[in-house]
Scaffold this motif. Structure first.
Motif, PDB file in Angstrom:
ATOM      1  N   GLY A  58       0.819  -1.206   0.000  1.00 37.27           N
ATOM      2  CA  GLY A  58       0.000   0.000   0.000  1.00 37.27           C
ATOM      3  C   GLY A  58       0.848   1.249   0.000  1.00 37.27           C
ATOM      4  O   GLY A  58       2.070   1.197  -0.106  1.00 37.27           O
ATOM      5  N   LYS A  59       0.215   2.368   0.145  1.00 34.95           N
ATOM      6  CA  LYS A  59       0.925   3.642   0.138  1.00 34.95           C
ATOM      7  C   LYS A  59       1.952   3.686   1.256  1.00 34.95           C
ATOM      8  O   LYS A  59       1.675   3.311   2.382  1.00 34.95           O
ATOM      9  CB  LYS A  59      -0.073   4.784   0.304  1.00 34.95           C
ATOM     10  CG  LYS A  59       0.592   6.140   0.247  1.00 34.95           C
ATOM     11  CD  LYS A  59      -0.441   7.233   0.170  1.00 34.95           C
ATOM     12  CE  LYS A  59       0.121   8.621   0.242  1.00 34.95           C
ATOM     13  NZ  LYS A  59       1.495   8.842   0.058  1.00 34.95           N
ATOM     14  N   ALA A  60       3.137   4.144   0.925  1.00 40.67           N
ATOM     15  CA  ALA A  60       4.193   4.280   1.921  1.00 40.67           C
ATOM     16  C   ALA A  60       3.848   5.403   2.894  1.00 40.67           C
ATOM     17  O   ALA A  60       3.111   6.326   2.566  1.00 40.67           O
ATOM     18  CB  ALA A  60       5.522   4.575   1.219  1.00 40.67           C
ATOM     19  N   ALA A  61       4.382   5.312   4.112  1.00 37.02           N
ATOM     20  CA  ALA A  61       4.118   6.330   5.127  1.00 37.02           C
ATOM     21  C   ALA A  61       4.686   7.679   4.706  1.00 37.02           C
ATOM     22  O   ALA A  61       4.101   8.722   4.972  1.00 37.02           O
ATOM     23  CB  ALA A  61       4.710   5.908   6.470  1.00 37.02           C
ATOM     24  N   HIS A  62       5.838   7.679   4.040  1.00 35.06           N
ATOM     25  CA  HIS A  62       6.489   8.901   3.566  1.00 35.06           C
ATOM     26  C   HIS A  62       7.311   8.586   2.335  1.00 35.06           C
ATOM     27  O   HIS A  62       7.643   7.439   2.088  1.00 35.06           O
ATOM     28  CB  HIS A  62       7.407   9.483   4.648  1.00 35.06           C
ATOM     29  CG  HIS A  62       6.666  10.169   5.728  1.00 35.06           C
ATOM     30  ND1 HIS A  62       6.153  11.430   5.593  1.00 35.06           N
ATOM     31  CD2 HIS A  62       6.326   9.764   6.973  1.00 35.06           C
ATOM     32  CE1 HIS A  62       5.542  11.781   6.706  1.00 35.06           C
ATOM     33  NE2 HIS A  62       5.628  10.777   7.560  1.00 35.06           N
ATOM     34  N   ASP A  63       7.671   9.593   1.595  1.00 34.51           N
ATOM     35  CA  ASP A  63       8.523   9.401   0.428  1.00 34.51           C
ATOM     36  C   ASP A  63       9.926   8.939   0.804  1.00 34.51           C
ATOM     37  O   ASP A  63      10.666   8.478  -0.040  1.00 34.51           O
ATOM     38  CB  ASP A  63       8.637  10.703  -0.379  1.00 34.51           C
ATOM     39  CG  ASP A  63       7.400  10.954  -1.209  1.00 34.51           C
ATOM     40  OD1 ASP A  63       6.552  10.054  -1.322  1.00 34.51           O
ATOM     41  OD2 ASP A  63       7.274  12.065  -1.744  1.00 34.51           O
ATOM     42  N   TRP A  64      10.295   9.071   2.062  1.00 33.02           N
ATOM     43  CA  TRP A  64      11.655   8.745   2.468  1.00 33.02           C
ATOM     44  C   TRP A  64      11.729   7.486   3.314  1.00 33.02           C
ATOM     45  O   TRP A  64      12.601   7.361   4.161  1.00 33.02           O
ATOM     46  CB  TRP A  64      12.303   9.918   3.205  1.00 33.02           C
ATOM     47  CG  TRP A  64      11.420  10.575   4.217  1.00 33.02           C
ATOM     48  CD1 TRP A  64      10.650  11.675   4.017  1.00 33.02           C
ATOM     49  CD2 TRP A  64      11.194  10.176   5.573  1.00 33.02           C
ATOM     50  NE1 TRP A  64       9.958  11.990   5.163  1.00 33.02           N
ATOM     51  CE2 TRP A  64      10.279  11.095   6.143  1.00 33.02           C
ATOM     52  CE3 TRP A  64      11.669   9.153   6.361  1.00 33.02           C
ATOM     53  CZ2 TRP A  64       9.840  11.007   7.454  1.00 33.02           C
ATOM     54  CZ3 TRP A  64      11.227   9.065   7.675  1.00 33.02           C
ATOM     55  CH2 TRP A  64      10.322   9.987   8.209  1.00 33.02           C
ATOM     56  N   ASN A  65      10.815   6.525   3.080  1.00 34.87           N
ATOM     57  CA  ASN A  65      10.934   5.260   3.810  1.00 34.87           C
ATOM     58  C   ASN A  65      12.372   4.796   3.723  1.00 34.87           C
ATOM     59  O   ASN A  65      12.967   4.796   2.657  1.00 34.87           O
ATOM     60  CB  ASN A  65       9.991   4.202   3.241  1.00 34.87           C
ATOM     61  CG  ASN A  65       8.572   4.436   3.688  1.00 34.87           C
ATOM     62  OD1 ASN A  65       8.338   5.013   4.736  1.00 34.87           O
ATOM     63  ND2 ASN A  65       7.631   4.011   2.890  1.00 34.87           N
ATOM     64  N   SER A  66      12.923   4.417   4.839  1.00 38.16           N
ATOM     65  CA  SER A  66      14.363   4.298   4.893  1.00 38.16           C
ATOM     66  C   SER A  66      14.934   2.896   4.976  1.00 38.16           C
ATOM     67  O   SER A  66      16.130   2.737   4.812  1.00 38.16           O
ATOM     68  CB  SER A  66      14.892   5.105   6.084  1.00 38.16           C
ATOM     69  OG  SER A  66      14.355   4.606   7.285  1.00 38.16           O
ATOM     70  N   ALA A 103       2.880   5.065  11.993  1.00 34.08           N
ATOM     71  CA  ALA A 103       3.237   5.121  10.579  1.00 34.08           C
ATOM     72  C   ALA A 103       4.673   4.622  10.423  1.00 34.08           C
ATOM     73  O   ALA A 103       5.620   5.272  10.849  1.00 34.08           O
ATOM     74  CB  ALA A 103       3.102   6.541  10.052  1.00 34.08           C
ATOM     75  N   ILE A 104       4.839   3.462   9.832  1.00 38.73           N
ATOM     76  CA  ILE A 104       6.136   2.782   9.773  1.00 38.73           C
ATOM     77  C   ILE A 104       6.951   3.279   8.579  1.00 38.73           C
ATOM     78  O   ILE A 104       6.447   3.363   7.461  1.00 38.73           O
ATOM     79  CB  ILE A 104       5.937   1.256   9.684  1.00 38.73           C
ATOM     80  CG1 ILE A 104       5.125   0.750  10.886  1.00 38.73           C
ATOM     81  CG2 ILE A 104       7.263   0.522   9.565  1.00 38.73           C
ATOM     82  CD1 ILE A 104       5.733   1.049  12.235  1.00 38.73           C
ATOM     83  N   VAL A 105       8.224   3.595   8.829  1.00 37.87           N
ATOM     84  CA  VAL A 105       9.122   4.027   7.754  1.00 37.87           C
ATOM     85  C   VAL A 105      10.252   3.043   7.495  1.00 37.87           C
ATOM     86  O   VAL A 105      10.964   3.165   6.508  1.00 37.87           O
ATOM     87  CB  VAL A 105       9.708   5.441   8.018  1.00 37.87           C
ATOM     88  CG1 VAL A 105       8.602   6.469   8.010  1.00 37.87           C
ATOM     89  CG2 VAL A 105      10.500   5.492   9.294  1.00 37.87           C
TER      90      VAL A 105
END
Length: 182
Positions: A58-66, A103-105
């Motif tokens: 699904g949609k990532a929590a943020h554009d910078w999932n690390s 919200a997991i990154v």
């Protein structure tokens, strides 16, 4: 930059910016994760890198999932999925979706645990084999950018958004954790 290092290969195929890579210790496989939730597997064959499989979370929590992570035996791949973690097998088949409170990154496997870190400074600790939630630890009041686990699994190191390094001491193999700020 590493002395003598040079550009070797470009993995082409993602339709969005790649934000994380993981290398399997079991096989010559690289997993890549893009900010649009696309996961790809790449087989290293001699000097070549060939695409093997792809999936979408699904949609990532943020554009910078690390961070994405292979289990130590290379049979599991953990990938952040907004408010959860998707666990894949080595062929990119979904084995389980773990719902998280934050919200997991990023996700990191150790020998016995799966750590999921979040935008709100929490680290959620799961049993690697059963995916049972063991504990949520609040590290800071900002996003965690990275997490590493010591070989003895007693200490995890985090890098919060403000680049303050914290250490958390795991109080035994039962997953109980105590905060240790040094």
């Amino acid at each position: 930059m590493v002395d003598g290092a040079s550009h070797q290969k470009t993995l082409k195929g993602h339709t969005a910016r790649v934000s994380a890579l993981a290398i399997s210790e079991k096989a010559p496989i690289v997993a890549s994760f893009a900010c649009n939730g696309e996961v790809r597997l790449w087989m290293i064959v001699g000097e070549d890198v060939e695409p093997v499989a792809k999936a979408k979370v699904g949609k990532a929590a943020h554009d910078w999932n690390s961070c994405i992570s292979y289990s130590k035996d290379g049979t599991l791949l953990a990938v952040p999925d907004a408010y959860g973690v998707v666990v894949f097998d080595e062929h990119l088949n979904v084995l389980q979706k773990i719902e998280c409170k934050s919200a997991i990154v990023g996700c990191v496997y150790s020998q016995d645990f799966l750590f999921a870190f979040s935008t709100n400074g929490a680290v959620e600790v799961y049993n690697k084999d059963t995916n049972e939630h063991l504990q949520t630890i609040t590290v800071c009041n900002c996003a965690i950018l990275s997490l590493a686990v010591s070989d003895d699994q007693r200490t995890i190191y985090t890098v919060p958004f403000f680049f303050i390094v914290y250490q958390l001491l795991l109080g035994g193999r039962g997953g109980k954790c105590a905060f240790w700020n040094h």
